[in-house]
Design a protein around this motif. Structure first.
Motif, PDB file in Angstrom:
ATOM      1  N   GLN A   1       0.827  -1.200   0.000  1.00 45.34           N
ATOM      2  CA  GLN A   1       0.000   0.000   0.000  1.00 45.34           C
ATOM      3  C   GLN A   1       0.871   1.262   0.000  1.00 45.34           C
TER       4      GLN A   1
ATOM      5  N   GLY B   1      -7.487   2.606   4.245  1.00 42.16           N
ATOM      6  CA  GLY B   1      -6.283   3.342   4.556  1.00 42.16           C
ATOM      7  C   GLY B   1      -6.606   4.755   4.959  1.00 42.16           C
TER       8      GLY B   1
ATOM      9  N   LYS C   1      -5.645  -7.796  -4.664  1.00 40.46           N
ATOM     10  CA  LYS C   1      -5.026  -6.483  -4.503  1.00 40.46           C
ATOM     11  C   LYS C   1      -3.518  -6.524  -4.708  1.00 40.46           C
TER      12      LYS C   1
ATOM     13  N   GLU D   1      -9.383  -3.277   4.515  1.00 43.29           N
ATOM     14  CA  GLU D   1      -8.211  -2.788   3.806  1.00 43.29           C
ATOM     15  C   GLU D   1      -8.182  -1.274   3.741  1.00 43.29           C
TER      16      GLU D   1
END
Length: 388
Positions: A14, A230, A49, A228
């Protein structure tokens, strides 16, 4: 003559995954480097992902099990960009497998785990690094050089703030950075961690003792609907959960070089996006740096002629300043991403030349010792010495 190739495995995909991937891709485009990093495999828990990250960031393969990646014989470097609570486990496994390791900060979420990683790295003979990328801002590296050369004389004060506002809204959900079991701490470890490392780096000294205070102002937030999530695009659930980290931590410090220091980190400062600012006062002058204006700094020197004394703005883009000769003509600025490129450059050279890299796991441990001492002082309300 063919360059030596080093196969890199990146664990995490990420925010830091993007930054590190770009650095490996770009380092040889700017620096005449004697080694070529190969983006071998990127690893993450969620297959869809991480596969998308592999294609987007230019990795040869993707994987979903970091233990399998660490065990591979064709991997030279393990780069760790996962949530904080996994850093120590992955780093120690990688060192035991004979891999060079670059780990995002913090080194661990506890001082005990940080010490274990440092001790293992020290005995391994491998190159190990902690990713404090702000050391690799040319202005910061040049300021450190000026301070070490005595340009502002004996340092008396260091004062620093790191202010953000991304969780001012109480409806921001419980992302992992607000969960102590994953993050270790809140603004303290995330933001003060950078300031502590900067103070140690720029002044070349350690912390003698600290005393601090912490507060969590928003004690409950919506749970995260998307696991997930952020810093953007997250979805909040209806149910509420407890915030288990600090919103703000401030502390005083006495440094081993005799200077006094103040530090404040918060994520609840409206209007402050990434206000990472610090100032050094010495007997012959002062220097001010603000990360939001990373291509410049201010300096005041008492030996300037009377009538022109004052803070002067210095462009940190001259070719003689650290790292800048690899980039553009003077006054053509660089950005946040270049700090990672500079860091990766030094890390790769340390491997190929067999020299130490800094900041390394010792720095990660020293920083964690200060963070831990501040937390203990907040509980006891007493001056506390970091563990050695």
């Amino acid at each position: 003559m063919a360059k030596k190739q080093l196969n890199v495995a990146l664990i995490g995909y990420q925010f830091m995954g993007k930054a590190h991937s770009n650095a490996y891709r770009q380092v040889a485009r700017f620096f005449d480097i004697e080694v070529e990093p190969v983006l071998k495999v990127i690893c993450g828990r969620h297959e869809q992902k991480v596969r998308a990250a592999q294609e987007r960031f230019g990795w040869q393969e993707y994987a979903t099990n970091w233990e399998d990646v660490v065990a591979r014989n064709d991997i030279d470097i393990i780069d760790i960009g996962t949530p904080n609570n996994t850093h120590a486990q992955i780093a120690q496994a990688a060192l035991k497998a004979g891999k060079h390791v670059l780990c995002e900060k913090p080194l661990a979420t506890t001082l005990e785990d940080a010490r274990a990683s440092y001790e293992l790295a020290k005995k391994s003979g491998l190159v190990h690094g902690i990713c404090h990328n702000y050391r690799f801002v040319p202005a910061v590296a040049y300021i450190a050089q000026l301070v070490r050369e005595g340009r502002i004389g004996k340092v008396r004060h260091f004062r620093a703030t790191y202010l953000q506002d991304w969780i001012v809204d109480p409806n921001v959900p419980l992302v992992w950075r607000l969960d102590k079991s994953i993050a270790g701490s809140g603004s303290h470890g995330d933001l003060n961690g950078h300031l502590i490392d900067t103070a140690r780096f720029v002044m070349g000294t350690e912390f003698a003792e600290v005393i601090g205070l912490q507060e969590t102002f928003i004690k409950k937030r919506p749970l995260l609907a998307d696991t997930e999530g952020g810093l953007a695009g997250f979805k909040a659930a209806q149910d509420m959960g407890e915030v288990t980290v600090d919103d703000v931590t401030a502390f005083l410090a006495r440094l081993e070089n005799g200077a006094t220091a103040t530090f404040e980190a918060t994520r609840l400062a409206p209007g402050r996006k990434n206000y990472h600012r610090w100032e050094i006062n010495g007997e012959k002058g002062s220097i001010v740096f603000n990360q939001e204006r990373m291509n410049e700094f201010e300096i005041y020197l008492t030996d300037d002629p009377q009538g022109v004394q004052g803070f002067h703005l210095v462009q940190s883009t001259e070719s003689f300043m650290p790292y800048m000769s690899a980039y553009w003509p003077v006054a053509h600025i660089i950005g946040y991403e270049h700090t990672f490129i500079n860091l990766v450059h030094d890390f790769l050279l340390a491997i190929v030349r067999g020299t130490p890299f800094t900041p390394n796991f010792e720095d990660g441990y020293r920083n964690q010792a200060v963070l831990s001492a501040v937390e203990r002082s907040c509980e006891t309300r007493q001056w506390t010495k970091p563990e050695k």
